[in-house]
Write an enzyme that holds these catalytic residues in place. Structure first.
Site, short mmCIF file in Angstrom:
data_model
loop_
_atom_site.label_atom_id
_atom_site.label_comp_id
_atom_site.label_asym_id
_atom_site.label_seq_id
_atom_site.Cartn_x
_atom_site.Cartn_y
_atom_site.Cartn_z
CE LYS A 60 -3.73 -5.73 4.15
NZ LYS A 60 -5.00 -6.43 4.95
CD GLU A 75 5.63 -3.49 3.94
OE1 GLU A 75 6.12 -3.06 2.87
OE2 GLU A 75 4.41 -3.09 4.35
CB SER A 90 -12.08 -4.63 5.00
OG SER A 90 -11.89 -4.99 6.29
C1 LIG Z 1 -5.17 -5.75 6.20
C2 LIG Z 1 -6.61 -5.56 6.41
C3 LIG Z 1 -7.37 -4.47 6.92
C4 LIG Z 1 -6.49 -3.12 7.37
O1 LIG Z 1 -5.81 -2.42 6.36
P1 LIG Z 1 -6.14 -1.08 5.75
O2 LIG Z 1 -5.07 -0.61 5.08
O3 LIG Z 1 -6.54 -0.26 6.92
O4 LIG Z 1 -7.40 -1.29 5.10
C5 LIG Z 1 -8.56 -4.24 7.24
N1 LIG Z 1 -9.35 -5.67 6.90
C6 LIG Z 1 -8.83 -6.58 6.24
C7 LIG Z 1 -9.70 -7.74 6.05
C8 LIG Z 1 -7.43 -6.59 6.25
O5 LIG Z 1 -7.01 -7.71 5.49
#
Ligand SMILES: *Cc1c(COP(=O)(O)O)cnc(C)c1O
Length: 394
Positions: free
Chosen positions: A90, A112, A378
């Site tokens: 993020k 938000e 992610s």
């Molecule tokens: C917020 C988050 C997501 C989902 O958000 P996307 O905008 O779909 O990437 C996925 N993985 C993690 C670790 C997150 O913090």
């Protein structure tokens, strides 16, 4: 040439655009007129690249998961976004947007947040730049997500409770939009995924595209080719997926696999599998697929992972689904949790539950032994430890 990127008006096929109240028009219009020009300025690029390197810790490794590859009899690489500063992808976007805000002369940031992850990523970059930060969060979410509320406060942000409606993410979003309408001159609104009115989906995708930019040269180094056979990512709003897919969207040889949260099962009534359950509608200023009742009321999504329980999906992904360019798979809570435990035990990496959804497709989808499969990891699992403890009785 047919492209899966946004056009000038922010459309991906029939999806996207800017369906906003007139009062918001000056704000998005200022951004729309300037974002590409600013992103292409050498001084912007230089500062962005420097911060990605020295502050976030990029490039993140492209890691060959040897034991996992042997188990599933295919070549699996993990793109390690979990190693970014703050523990997820993020921050790639919030760093980009805070620099954008500075270039536009803004000295106040609003955002938000639902589970608090985007709020923390925003508060982090505001602290870095010494800029005022206000994060809107539903009163219910504030109670549920105490550690992230504490993080935001430590980082100097003000957390403002949204007290109306269901007192969760959508109410926080309404409050943030109201704030932005009232403060169009000095304030920038940092949206946390590839959602919202044009130009947000395209701008956020461009900031996150560093993920696939790195995969290309890293894979070239390791395998002698830039293109994997498949690139896989979980989709909440869709920003980590947009970043992982970005430079492969228009290369048909690369298979694109998007993984959604099935929650307790697609037909259980407790799910966030937008492509399977969604219909065309408008949410947060964008035409896309979203989960709704027959008379168009947005349905509450559910997933064990807080980052995936969004009732819509970014317009890029709606188009990947509708056009058939992307393969969409939904994964239940149970399958995701087990995949998270498996990665921990087999590779020594505890993933975020969101990322565990992407990993879980390995149990459901056969790949050839010679296939190269890149899975975007992610985020890291520290934030989810309580969930793992409860689920597995650890
Ligand atoms: C917020 C988050 C997501 C989902 O958000 P996307 O905008 O779909 O990437 C996925 N993985 C993690 C670790 C997150 O913090």
């Amino acid at each position: 040439m047919k492209t899966y990127q946004a056009d000038e008006k922010g459309y991906y096929g029939e999806f996207g655009g800017a369906y906003i109240p007139e009062m918001l028009y000056p704000n998005t219009e200022e951004l729309r007129q300037n974002y590409i020009r600013i992103m292409e300025e050498p001084s912007f690029k230089k500062e962005f690249d420097q911060l990605l390197k020295d502050y976030i810790g990029r490039p993140t490794p492209l890691y060959f998961a040897d034991r996992l590859s042997r188990k599933y009899n295919t070549k699996i690489y993990l793109k390690r976004e979990d190693l970014c500063h703050t523990g997820a992808h993020k921050v790639n976007n919030t760093i980009g947007q805070i620099l954008m805000a500075k270039k536009l002369g803004k000295n106040r940031i609003i955002a938000e947040t639902g589970a608090g992850q985007h709020g923390v990523a925003t508060a982090t970059v505001c602290a870095l730049m010494g800029i005022e930060c206000i994060v809107y969060m539903g009163e219910i979410d504030i109670a549920r997500q105490a550690p992230n509320v504490a993080r935001m406060k430590m980082l100097g942000a003000e957390v403002r409770p949204a007290l109306s409606g269901s007192r969760t993410l959508k109410d926080a979003t309404n409050e943030a939009i109201r704030d932005w309408i009232n403060n169009p001159v000095d304030t920038h609104y940092i949206i946390g995924s590839v959602v919202g009115p044009h130009p947000y989906p395209d701008m956020v995708a461009r900031f996150q595209s560093v993920i696939s930019e790195e995969i290309k040269w890293q894979l070239k180094e390791k395998e002698g080719r830039e293109n994997p056979d498949y690139v896989v990512a979980c989709v909440g709003g869709g920003s980590n997926a947009a970043g992982a897919f970005y430079h492969y969207l228009d290369i048909p040889e690369v298979g694109i696999i998007a993984v959604e949260a099935a929650g307790k099962g697609i037909d259980s009534g407790e799910s966030a599998a937008t492509s399977a359950l969604g219909k065309v509608g408008i949410i947060h200023g964008s035409k896309t697929l979203l989960m709704q009742t027959n008379d168009g009321q947005i349905t509450e999504p559910y997933s064990i992972s807080a980052g995936l329980d969004y009732p819509g999906v970014g317009p890029m992904h709606a188009n990947l689904f509708a056009s058939g360019r992307g393969e969409f798979i939904s994964i239940t809570d149970d399958d995701a949790m087990n995949a998270g435990l498996l990665l921990s035990k087999m590779e020594g990496i505890i993933p975020a539950i969101e990322s565990s959804h992407a990993l879980a497709i390995l149990e459901h989808r056969k790949f050839k032994p010679e296939d190269i499969v890149v899975i975007n990891l992610s985020g890291r699992g520290d934030k989810d430890l309580n969930n793992y403890i409860e689920y597995f009785n650890l």
